[in-house]
Design an enzyme around this catalytic site. Sequence first.
Site, PDB file in Angstrom:
ATOM      1  N   CYS A   1       0.837  -1.202   0.000  1.00  0.00           N
ATOM      2  CA  CYS A   1       0.000   0.000   0.000  1.00  0.00           C
ATOM      3  C   CYS A   1       0.873   1.253   0.000  1.00  0.00           C
ATOM      4  O   CYS A   1       1.394   1.655   1.049  1.00  0.00           O
ATOM      5  CB  CYS A   1      -0.930   0.005   1.219  1.00  0.00           C
ATOM      6  SG  CYS A   1      -1.963   1.480   1.312  1.00  0.00           S
TER       7      CYS A   1
ATOM      8  N   CYS B   1      -0.509   4.135   2.157  1.00  0.00           N
ATOM      9  CA  CYS B   1      -0.329   3.947   3.604  1.00  0.00           C
ATOM     10  C   CYS B   1       1.141   4.150   4.014  1.00  0.00           C
ATOM     11  O   CYS B   1       1.414   4.767   5.038  1.00  0.00           O
ATOM     12  CB  CYS B   1      -0.717   2.536   4.043  1.00  0.00           C
ATOM     13  SG  CYS B   1      -2.193   1.881   3.276  1.00  0.00           S
ATOM     14  N   ASP B   2       2.073   3.615   3.239  1.00  0.00           N
ATOM     15  CA  ASP B   2       3.462   3.519   3.705  1.00  0.00           C
ATOM     16  C   ASP B   2       4.453   4.419   2.970  1.00  0.00           C
ATOM     17  O   ASP B   2       5.619   4.494   3.359  1.00  0.00           O
ATOM     18  CB  ASP B   2       3.955   2.064   3.569  1.00  0.00           C
ATOM     19  CG  ASP B   2       3.136   1.106   4.416  1.00  0.00           C
ATOM     20  OD1 ASP B   2       2.599   1.554   5.446  1.00  0.00           O
ATOM     21  OD2 ASP B   2       3.034  -0.065   4.055  1.00  0.00           O
TER      22      ASP B   2
END
Length: 310
Positions: A131, A134-135
């Site tokens: 992701c 997200c990261d």
Amino acid sequence: MIDIAIIGGGAAGLTAGMYAARGGCQVTVFESFLPGGQSAKIRHLENYPGFAQGVSGVDFVLALQEQASRFGVEFCYETITGLHLQGEEKLLISAKNRYPAQTVIIATGASPRKIGLAGEERLTGRGVSYCATCDGALFRDQAVAVVGGGDTALTDALVLANYAARVYLIHRRDAFRGSFILQQRVKQTANIETVMSHVPKQLIGEDKLQGLVLQSTVTDLQRTLPVAGLFVAVGVNPQTEFFQDQLELSGNGAILVDGKMATSCPGVYAAGDCRETPLRQVVTAAADGAVAASSALEYLISQGKTLHRS
Ligand code: NAP
């Protein structure tokens, strides 16, 4: 008794809930944690009709959840681990409870596919990620790689280019399958380097990722990239494991449905990324949800069932 039980609170499940509740049914959406599914991971949703400037995935799903709640959809934050779909009365089983339902809409979505390299599991969260939204920020000013050639890979590379010093976009063929507009943007982004006709062969690093060995798909040549992050974007697997014996599935595990989103089991419908579909988009998931809810309602009426909410 629930009239329409919906498993999964992504774009498909929330839209199905809204349509079913507006149709006069008692509807419960079951979700393990937070609603939103894959849509919540989209940094900037720019191709959902009606949002001229786009919208963040999180804002989109929060609005959709609020809209569903407004029409009376109830939410149950429990993971459904067992299902009995055959027979007139369906049963959903969680660790805490058993929920009887007259119909079920499965909207369990899909999860990112793994690349299958040694050490992938060990290094997940230590450099390997599924992701970028997200990261991505964890890799500010570092070099990262994205593997895949579809919309997810192209979008991930563009997201990561905002943080990383350099983004290597690795694809196994010499042409991307992702959208033209995303390919154009990738070409125009100075810190993205495309590495075509290569596949990842080896992850370097014990406790954290330190590099990636690539293998050419046309020659014997290998190349090593000194990357701190690897974003895997090689497609998705429909999340259908725990009811696979009860429904007809395609070869890749997606639920087979007809034009009304009806599965092989009467009274059971499927919507969104968990079903066999040529296109997995937020707009197609939402459309599936609307069709599934309308079909479930039609089924309840045709069977002379009493609805539990008017
Ligand atoms: P996808 O379209 O199935 O693409 C997967 C990519 O990974 C393909 O390029 C494939 O290569 C490659 N691949 C598969 N297995 C591989 C392996 N073992 N090693 C190396 N490469 C491998 O998956 P996706 O990009 O996740 O997209 C899924 C769906 O979501 C699509 O319908 C897509 O349109 C949608 N989506 C849309 C957006 C958007 O509209 N902005 C964003 C994200 C996703 P080949 O091309 O050679 O098969």
